[in-house]
Enzyme design. Structure first.
Site: not given
Ligand code: PAJ
Length: 308
Positions: A30, A37, A184, A186
């Protein structure tokens, strides 16, 4: 790097790549990309001829509209990072093409979604399973990488792919953490400096529970009490859930064993963070070769658990 937005274009591109005998690796995201990521992308890079990364902030998996609206976005930064990682295709489908007028199909994975985040976020996993099934049809990859940070999501996707006979291999990747142990995410970007300072307590609580387990404590309620006490000791942390579950079925375990996963979700202000610890991995990291003598002698079910 090629940027594709059209779904037909994406399907055609993959068809050509695979027709030429090359493999397509896929990492769905996303956006607002971070090192978690990147770990997935690098694994995909190593094991595929062509890497496709999608960025699509999927509205149907947000149970709260404000959470969707406030989800962080940084298209320029994401593009630069993907170029740097040598990704061949950035796929950014448009919401009105993904969910065309009249769209009425929803993928629901039963059982695995009844607890943990599934119980707290109504409709969330239907949104996730539906978009992932759709993205797999759009990208047509050979392999797809998902993070263990979203442990329940990974198990739901594995189940869906098996049940729907989708011809793709799903690969899980260990959680990537900040130096202080925070997984981690977002969403970390939305923490205030004060909240960010207390965020490591999630990992610390999981670590303390894992240590107690290695020390021989297998009673899930005692382990959970220990973790809850640690979380409660930090002002501003509100526990959403803290559970010891079977790592495959995700059903609550009364007695922890090496198949168990401890999963936590907590609110720091209006930001909800999740994390987990896989006990088998803790055991492997701690020592090679079976449960400790203490763990064997102190099992809460007297050693009756067939998975032990
Ligand atoms: P997103 O939160 O962007 O995550 C994309 C992928 O990165 C997921 O597989 C997630 O588990 C993985 N990931 C996130 N943080 C990680 C970390 N710290 N370490 C390792 N992997 C990490 O998950 C989603 O998006 C969406 O639900 C999606 C699958 C794209 C469907 O919309």
């Amino acid at each position: 790097m090629k940027v594709i937005t059209g779904i037909r274009k994406m399907q055609e591109f993959s068809r050509q790549v695979r027709g030429a005998g090359l493999s397509v690796g896929f990492v769905p995201t996303m956006g607002y990309l971070h090192d978690g990521h990147v770990a997935l992308i690098r694994r995909a890079r190593e094991q595929s001829d062509v890497v496709v990364v999608s960025i699509f902030v999927n509205p149907t998996q947000f149970d709260r509209k404000d959470d969707f609206e406030r989800y962080p976005r940084d298209e320029q930064g994401d593009r630069a990072l993907l170029e740097h990682e040598g990704v061949e295709v950035l796929f950014m489908p448009k919401a009105d093409e993904v969910y065309a007028p009249g769209a009425a199909t929803c993928v629901r994975v039963e059982g695995l979604t009844s607890g943990l985040c599934g119980a707290r976020r109504p409709g969330h996993f239907e949104g996730v399973a539906t978009i992932v099934a759709a993205l797999l049809n759009m990208v047509g990859p050979d392999r797809v990488w998902f993070g263990e940070k979203d442990f329940q999501q990974l198990q739901v996707i594995r189940r869906m792919v098996a049940d729907l006979h989708i011809p793709v291999e799903i690969i899980g990747v260990e959680t990537v953490r900040e130096r202080d142990g925070v997984a981690m995410s977002s969403r970390n970007a939305r923490l205030t400096p004060e909240q960010r300072e207390v965020a490591p307590v999630l990992r610390q609580a999981l670590g303390a529970m894992a240590d107690a387990y290695l020390g021989g404590e297998t009673d899930a309620s005692k382990l959970a009490s220990r973790g809850r006490a640690m979380l409660a000791s930090q002002a501003g942390v509100r526990i959403d859930y803290l559970e010891i579950v079977d790592g495959i079925t995700l059903q609550p375990a009364s007695c922890a064993d090496d198949r168990s996963v401890i999963a936590v979700a907590a609110w720091l202000g209006d930001v909800r963070l999740i994390d987990n610890i896989v006990l088998a991995r803790v055991r492997d990291a701690h020592a090679s070769g079976g449960p400790t003598a203490a763990a064997r002698s102190n099992r809460c079910d007297g050693g009756a658990n067939p998975h032990a």
